[in-house]
Design a protein around this motif. Structure first.
Motif, mmCIF file in Angstrom:
data_model
loop_
_atom_site.group_PDB
_atom_site.id
_atom_site.type_symbol
_atom_site.label_atom_id
_atom_site.label_comp_id
_atom_site.label_asym_id
_atom_site.label_seq_id
_atom_site.Cartn_x
_atom_site.Cartn_y
_atom_site.Cartn_z
ATOM 1 N N ARG A 73 44.939 42.384 40.235
ATOM 2 C CA ARG A 73 45.575 43.684 40.030
ATOM 3 C C ARG A 73 47.071 43.521 39.714
ATOM 4 O O ARG A 73 47.588 44.117 38.782
ATOM 5 N N GLN A 74 47.744 42.635 40.481
ATOM 6 C CA GLN A 74 49.176 42.405 40.217
ATOM 7 C C GLN A 74 49.392 41.796 38.839
ATOM 8 O O GLN A 74 50.317 42.160 38.125
ATOM 9 N N LEU A 75 48.500 40.873 38.465
ATOM 10 C CA LEU A 75 48.637 40.245 37.144
ATOM 11 C C LEU A 75 48.449 41.289 36.043
ATOM 12 O O LEU A 75 49.218 41.329 35.075
ATOM 13 N N ALA A 76 47.433 42.141 36.207
ATOM 14 C CA ALA A 76 47.188 43.189 35.196
ATOM 15 C C ALA A 76 48.399 44.112 35.080
ATOM 16 O O ALA A 76 48.798 44.499 33.975
ATOM 17 N N CYS A 77 49.009 44.452 36.219
ATOM 18 C CA CYS A 77 50.210 45.324 36.192
ATOM 19 C C CYS A 77 51.345 44.636 35.442
ATOM 20 O O CYS A 77 52.045 45.261 34.633
ATOM 21 N N ALA A 78 51.547 43.338 35.707
ATOM 22 C CA ALA A 78 52.642 42.613 35.042
ATOM 23 C C ALA A 78 52.397 42.550 33.535
ATOM 24 O O ALA A 78 53.316 42.782 32.737
ATOM 25 N N LEU A 79 51.154 42.265 33.134
ATOM 26 C CA LEU A 79 50.864 42.145 31.691
ATOM 27 C C LEU A 79 51.031 43.502 30.997
ATOM 28 O O LEU A 79 51.563 43.580 29.889
ATOM 29 N N ALA A 80 50.599 44.567 31.673
ATOM 30 C CA ALA A 80 50.769 45.908 31.091
ATOM 31 C C ALA A 80 52.255 46.238 30.958
ATOM 32 O O ALA A 80 52.699 46.839 29.975
#
Ligand SMILES: C[S@@+](CC[C@H](N)C(=O)[O-])C[C@H]1O[C@@H](n2cnc3c(N)ncnc32)[C@H](O)[C@@H]1O
Length: 268
Positions: A129-136
């Motif tokens: 979830r944190q990775l997806a937030c950073a990429l977005a």
């Protein structure tokens, strides 16, 4: 071997404030400057402003700023940023340093032609979830057709586990005292985490002082990372296996991904 259970790190940004006084001293003996020329050349080709995620004490940011790249660095640790500010001041060089979290970047949309994520910073994000937030967040602040450069540290999951090993020693540490790094490494295969428990011992005899902290990194494979980048609206431009441009293969020691923001998919 007696196993001493360590603390389970809750988040990948933990530990860096305590690490800050020792980070440059340790890195001068380990990673050094091996990736710096790569990032400097890339920034020179693409132009600025360049955003560095997790700029820390400026190991990469300072040489880029010195090369006249307009550099913005973001980091969650105020102590790491203070180190970067000191180095910039000493070098009479300017860069904009911002305290913040890379999962929600505090910049206007489409600001940067180049965003860089050196030295495994995305592996400090311990959940999908944190990775997806950073990429977005990166997809939002990078310009359409802009580049995102990601360096993953390949060997964390292969790190052998050990406990209380003296891995570095110096007669004059970062604060001028004799110093030893006593380190334990734990693997958590279920969470795909490698945890470094570090104890820096400075001075000797009754004046000995110990600083203890843990930092955790997540294993991310190149194929998994490319899928996530594509899902976030990037196309893969290149997969590199070293800092001189050799193509990546699964045995490479260096895992570099250059991804381009898909201009057709830009959302605001
Ligand atoms: C391995 S250091 C890299 C520092 C520098 N880029 C270098 O190559 O030497 C990782 C840095 O990322 C920062 N960091 C970790 N998680 C973060 C987050 N979620 N948001 C912002 N910074 C973070 C830490 O404070 C630390 O300074």
């Amino acid at each position: 071997m007696i196993r001493i259970p360590g603390r389970r790190p809750r988040a990948g940004w933990e530990g860096w404030d305590e690490y800050a006084p020792f980070y440059d001293w340790e890195n001068a003996r380990t990673v050094g400057r091996r990736d710096v020329r790569f990032w400097r050349d890339l920034a020179g080709r693409v132009g600025g402003p360049v955003l560095e995620l997790g700029c820390g004490t400026g190991r990469v940011a300072l040489p880029l700023a010195r090369a006249c790249v307009s550099l913005v660095g973001i980091d969650r640790s105020e102590a790491m940023l203070a180190g970067a500010r000191r180095r910039l001041r000493r070098a009479a060089t300017r860069a904009l340093l911002v305290r913040g979290d890379i999962t929600s970047l505090p910049f206007e949309p489409a600001t940067f032609p180049l965003v860089i994520a050196p030295y495994g910073i995305l592996q400090s994000l311990l959940s999908d979830r944190q990775l997806a937030c950073a990429l977005a967040s990166v997809a939002r602040v990078v310009r359409p057709d802009g580049l995102f450069g990601v360096d993953l540290v390949a060997d964390v999951p292969r790190w052998q586990e050990y406990q209380h090993r003296i891995t570095l020693r110096g007669r004059r540490g970062p604060r001028g005292l004799p110093v030893a790094l006593v380190e334990s490494v734990r693997q958590d295969p279920r969470r795909k985490l490698t945890i470094f428990d570090q104890e820096y011992i400075e001075g000797s005899g009754r004046a000995r002082h110990a600083t203890r902290f843990s930092v955790a990194f997540r294993t991310l494979s190149v194929p998994a990372m490319t899928k996530r980048l594509e899902r976030a609206g990037f196309q893969i431009d290149a997969l590199l296996g070293d800092y001189n441009g050799r193509p990546w293969d699964p045995r490479a020691d260096t895992w570099l991904i250059l991804a381009r923001r898909d201009g057709d998919k830009v959302t605001r």
